[in-house]
Design a protein around this motif. Structure first.
Motif, PDB file in Angstrom:
ATOM      1  N   GLU A  78     -64.832  34.205 -11.289  1.00 34.61           N
ATOM      2  CA  GLU A  78     -66.178  34.749 -11.387  1.00 34.61           C
ATOM      3  C   GLU A  78     -67.225  33.646 -11.502  1.00 34.61           C
ATOM      4  O   GLU A  78     -66.971  32.586 -12.091  1.00 34.61           O
ATOM      5  CB  GLU A  78     -66.305  35.681 -12.611  1.00 34.61           C
ATOM      6  N   ARG A  79     -68.404  33.888 -10.963  1.00 33.18           N
ATOM      7  CA  ARG A  79     -69.498  32.942 -11.093  1.00 33.18           C
ATOM      8  C   ARG A  79     -70.187  33.168 -12.443  1.00 33.18           C
ATOM      9  O   ARG A  79     -70.670  34.256 -12.733  1.00 33.18           O
ATOM     10  CB  ARG A  79     -70.507  33.116  -9.958  1.00 33.18           C
ATOM     11  N   VAL A 118     -65.542  38.574 -18.162  1.00 33.30           N
ATOM     12  CA  VAL A 118     -64.163  38.168 -17.855  1.00 33.30           C
ATOM     13  C   VAL A 118     -63.238  38.833 -18.875  1.00 33.30           C
ATOM     14  O   VAL A 118     -63.450  38.684 -20.081  1.00 33.30           O
ATOM     15  CB  VAL A 118     -64.008  36.637 -17.906  1.00 33.30           C
TER      16      VAL A 118
END
Length: 320
Positions: A78-79, A118
């Motif tokens: 993930e960014r 996350v």
């Protein structure tokens, strides 16, 4: 309000988040008071140093937080928000010096990743991947430098020959103890197996992306390089008669040696190990002590209060 209902209402009025915001600052004050003699001596040593080289050391220290942010981003698919990620690394540095080594930064980053969405198992796997990359890079860099500069440290000065046997025995005993726990306790074995499967899956996902893999390993390598460069700059500022490359070897050897010591931020153990390795590299003991104190002032004590304030602000803003 009756006396009977008073105890029930008090816990609801405790400002838990405000207490958590102020706790890092209180810990900074406590740690500073405990080490005030070290602080006084360190600042005294820096008064006679060459300030341009101290500025280089400060710049290298600031870049370590950027390198840590790159590595943390590379450990997850993930960014993550870049500015908040960088601020979290600055705050994690302060937390790491207030709690046993690695726990403070790990807790801050674990909380930051979960707040960013996350899942906890994958965030834990990303944390383990970061630690693995940083450890491999640090040990690998030390091995390469020792091959290039085999005379950087005088043999036998770091670990006496009569201490090698007990150290190997202690290491073997620790490995056997871990293996026994894994074999005998089924619940632990199941949990470890599940974590390893998650970690391997996360590592495969990260390395599918060249950008993520570069950020992970490039940042992990840049982090110890920048730390060693900071010590080399302080050594030049204080005219330590040791080549910069040998100072870098001494720094990496000291940090690898104390990596498993459960001391908050390595305070005390890192200083002692650094002084020993600098003397092993050929520095007079007085100059080695001055360089280590100056280096720890720049890398630990000066950022400690701003980092604690940043940590409190991130808690208040619910970033972590």
């Amino acid at each position: 309000m009756t006396a009977a209902s008073l105890p029930e209402s008090l816990p609801r009025r405790v400002p838990v988040r405000k207490v958590l915001c102020l706790l890092p600052i209180a810990l900074v004050v406590w740690v500073s008071l405990r080490h005030r003699s070290v602080l006084q001596e360190g600042f005294g040593q820096l008064r006679g140093a060459e300030w341009p080289w101290l500025a280089v050391a400060a710049a290298a220290t600031c870049l370590t937080w950027v390198a840590a942010a790159f590595t943390r981003q590379g450990a997850v698919v993930e960014r993550l928000p870049a500015r908040r990620l960088l601020a979290a690394q600055f705050a994690a540095g302060a937390a790491n010096h207030l709690l046993p080594t690695g726990l403070g930064a790990g807790a801050v980053n674990l909380r930051f990743m979960t707040v960013c969405g996350v899942p906890l198992p994958r965030a834990s796997a990303a944390l383990a991947l970061y630690l693995l990359a940083e450890s491999v890079s640090r040990v690998g860099l030390l091995a390469v430098l020792l091959l290039v500069f085999p005379d950087a440290l005088r043999p036998g000065t770091l670990v006496p020959s009569d201490a090698v046997g007990p150290l190997l025995f202690a290491g073997a005993a620790a490995v056997c103890a871990v293996a026994a726990v894994l074999l005998l306790v089924r619940r632990v074995r199941t949990a470890v197996g599940s974590f390893l499967r998650t970690a391997l899956g996360e590592a495969r996902s990260v390395h599918v992306s060249p950008a993520r893999a570069f950020a992970l390993w490039g940042g992990a390598l840049a982090f110890p390089v920048l730390q060693a460069a900071g010590l080399a700059a302080v050594g030049r500022a204080l005219d330590v008669p040791v080549p910069p490359a040998h100072l870098a070897v001494a720094y990496l050897a000291a940090t690898v040696a104390v990596a498993l010591v459960p001391v908050p931020g390595g305070i005390g153990s890192v200083e002692a190990a650094l002084i020993v390795t600098l003397v092993a590299a050929g520095s007079p003991a007085a100059l080695a002590t001055a360089a280590v104190l100056g280096y720890r002032i720049i890398t630990v004590w000066l950022p400690l209060l701003p980092g604690a304030l940043t940590l409190g602000a991130l808690v208040r803003l619910r970033v972590i």
